[in-house]
Design a protein around this motif. Structure first.
Motif, mmCIF file in Angstrom:
data_model
loop_
_atom_site.group_PDB
_atom_site.id
_atom_site.type_symbol
_atom_site.label_atom_id
_atom_site.label_comp_id
_atom_site.label_asym_id
_atom_site.label_seq_id
_atom_site.Cartn_x
_atom_site.Cartn_y
_atom_site.Cartn_z
ATOM 1 N N GLY A 157 6.502 -10.618 8.772
ATOM 2 C CA GLY A 157 6.286 -10.240 7.378
ATOM 3 C C GLY A 157 7.212 -9.108 6.968
ATOM 4 N N ALA A 158 6.944 -8.558 5.788
ATOM 5 C CA ALA A 158 7.744 -7.448 5.268
ATOM 6 C C ALA A 158 6.818 -6.424 4.628
ATOM 7 C CB ALA A 158 8.741 -7.960 4.231
ATOM 8 N N VAL A 159 7.079 -5.156 4.888
ATOM 9 C CA VAL A 159 6.324 -4.083 4.241
ATOM 10 C C VAL A 159 7.016 -3.787 2.917
ATOM 11 C CG1 VAL A 159 5.625 -1.658 4.385
ATOM 12 C CG2 VAL A 159 5.559 -3.111 6.434
ATOM 13 N N VAL A 160 6.263 -3.844 1.812
ATOM 14 C CA VAL A 160 6.858 -3.577 0.500
ATOM 15 C C VAL A 160 6.401 -2.252 -0.088
ATOM 16 C CG1 VAL A 160 7.416 -5.973 -0.048
ATOM 17 C CG2 VAL A 160 5.172 -5.089 -0.654
ATOM 18 N N VAL A 161 5.252 -1.739 0.342
ATOM 19 C CA VAL A 161 4.808 -0.389 -0.007
ATOM 20 C C VAL A 161 4.275 0.217 1.290
ATOM 21 C CG1 VAL A 161 3.205 1.041 -1.329
ATOM 22 C CG2 VAL A 161 4.201 -0.995 -2.381
ATOM 23 N N PRO A 162 4.880 1.310 1.773
ATOM 24 C CA PRO A 162 4.405 1.917 3.013
ATOM 25 C C PRO A 162 3.039 2.567 2.809
ATOM 26 C CG PRO A 162 6.018 3.334 1.965
ATOM 27 C CD PRO A 162 5.969 2.057 1.157
ATOM 28 N N LYS A 163 2.454 3.044 3.884
ATOM 29 C CA LYS A 163 1.170 3.740 3.795
ATOM 30 C C LYS A 163 1.315 4.867 2.778
ATOM 31 C CE LYS A 163 -2.304 6.269 6.425
ATOM 32 N NZ LYS A 163 -2.715 6.765 7.748
ATOM 33 N N THR A 164 0.463 4.845 1.770
ATOM 34 C CA THR A 164 0.543 5.778 0.649
ATOM 35 C C THR A 164 -0.835 6.351 0.363
ATOM 36 O OG1 THR A 164 2.324 4.431 -0.302
ATOM 37 C CG2 THR A 164 1.199 5.964 -1.787
ATOM 38 N N GLU A 165 -0.904 7.658 0.187
ATOM 39 C CA GLU A 165 -2.186 8.284 -0.149
ATOM 40 C C GLU A 165 -2.539 7.988 -1.595
ATOM 41 O OE1 GLU A 165 -4.618 12.472 0.285
ATOM 42 O OE2 GLU A 165 -2.470 12.462 0.692
ATOM 43 N N ILE A 166 -3.774 7.596 -1.834
ATOM 44 C CA ILE A 166 -4.237 7.283 -3.181
ATOM 45 C C ILE A 166 -4.577 8.575 -3.930
ATOM 46 C CG2 ILE A 166 -6.032 6.120 -4.537
ATOM 47 C CD1 ILE A 166 -6.284 4.146 -2.125
ATOM 48 N N GLY A 167 -5.150 9.542 -3.241
ATOM 49 C CA GLY A 167 -5.595 10.781 -3.869
ATOM 50 C C GLY A 167 -7.070 10.719 -4.189
ATOM 51 N N ASN A 168 -7.628 11.868 -4.604
ATOM 52 C CA ASN A 168 -9.045 11.969 -4.984
ATOM 53 C C ASN A 168 -9.985 11.461 -3.895
ATOM 54 O OD1 ASN A 168 -8.446 13.070 -7.555
ATOM 55 N ND2 ASN A 168 -8.009 11.014 -8.319
ATOM 56 N N ALA A 204 -1.422 0.240 1.462
ATOM 57 C CA ALA A 204 -0.078 -0.271 1.726
ATOM 58 C C ALA A 204 -0.057 -1.718 1.258
ATOM 59 C CB ALA A 204 0.254 -0.188 3.211
ATOM 60 N N HIS A 205 1.137 -2.230 0.985
ATOM 61 C CA HIS A 205 1.311 -3.640 0.620
ATOM 62 C C HIS A 205 2.306 -4.278 1.571
ATOM 63 C CE1 HIS A 205 0.373 -2.638 -3.874
ATOM 64 N NE2 HIS A 205 -0.704 -2.563 -3.109
ATOM 65 N N PHE A 206 2.067 -5.546 1.899
ATOM 66 C CA PHE A 206 3.022 -6.309 2.694
ATOM 67 C C PHE A 206 3.111 -7.722 2.143
ATOM 68 C CE2 PHE A 206 -1.039 -6.908 4.932
ATOM 69 C CZ PHE A 206 -1.067 -8.281 5.139
ATOM 70 N N VAL A 207 4.189 -8.398 2.505
ATOM 71 C CA VAL A 207 4.352 -9.820 2.189
ATOM 72 C C VAL A 207 4.219 -10.558 3.508
ATOM 73 C CG1 VAL A 207 5.891 -11.603 1.295
ATOM 74 C CG2 VAL A 207 5.803 -9.365 0.188
ATOM 75 N N ASP A 208 3.308 -11.535 3.547
ATOM 76 C CA ASP A 208 3.078 -12.276 4.782
ATOM 77 C C ASP A 208 4.141 -13.355 4.987
ATOM 78 O OD1 ASP A 208 2.314 -14.503 3.201
ATOM 79 O OD2 ASP A 208 0.184 -14.305 3.664
ATOM 80 N N THR A 209 4.026 -14.102 6.049
ATOM 81 C CA THR A 209 5.008 -15.138 6.372
ATOM 82 C C THR A 209 5.011 -16.280 5.367
ATOM 83 O OG1 THR A 209 3.363 -16.181 7.815
ATOM 84 C CG2 THR A 209 4.979 -14.705 8.856
ATOM 85 N N GLU A 210 3.965 -16.362 4.545
ATOM 86 C CA GLU A 210 3.845 -17.446 3.577
ATOM 87 C C GLU A 210 4.351 -17.062 2.191
ATOM 88 O OE1 GLU A 210 2.746 -20.367 5.204
ATOM 89 O OE2 GLU A 210 3.175 -18.792 6.671
#
Length: 122
Positions: free
Chosen positions: A89-100, A106-112
């Motif tokens: 797959g591919a990571v499109v948004v790395p681990k990110t703190e939401i806050g509060n 995080a977001h990723f794109v799977d093999t599909e």
């Protein structure tokens, strides 16, 4: 109503490839289940939890747009996210703190070709 979400399906085009991907990333074993012409793989078998599956059928089409499902990243989503690229797959948004004090995502794109989220508090 205890949960707004009751069930989700992640559409896949190559069931074996998607099964291998999600087993690697989530660190679980997925048992294939044929339901007529549809092939399903349950992502959770806990009857008290919200359930979901990877699903290969004629009506499903993987997508990076539209509704996004966030999978439970456990105590810290980083280990799961680290397995995304080696699994194909591919990571499109790395681990990110939401806050509060809402934790991390995080977001990723799977093999599909589906864009999927992870969430954890740590």
């Amino acid at each position: 109503m205890p949960h707004t979400l009751n069930w989700f399906e992640i559409p896949v085009t190559d069931f074996a490839r998607a099964k291998a991907f999600y087993e690697t990333v989530l660190g679980i074993s997925i048992a294939p289940m044929a339901m007529g012409p549809t092939m399903m793989g349950m992502l959770s078998t806990d009857p008290t939890a919200v359930g979901g599956a990877i699903v290969q059928d004629e009506g499903g089409a993987p997508s990076q747009t539209g509704t996004m499902v966030y999978l439970n990243g456990g105590d810290d989503l980083a280990p799961m996210l680290a397995r995304v690229v080696p699994a194909g797959g591919a990571v499109v948004v790395p681990k990110t703190e939401i806050g509060n004090d809402f934790g991390f995502f995080a977001h990723f794109v799977d093999t599909e070709g589906n864009k999927v989220g992870l969430h954890s508090m740590g």
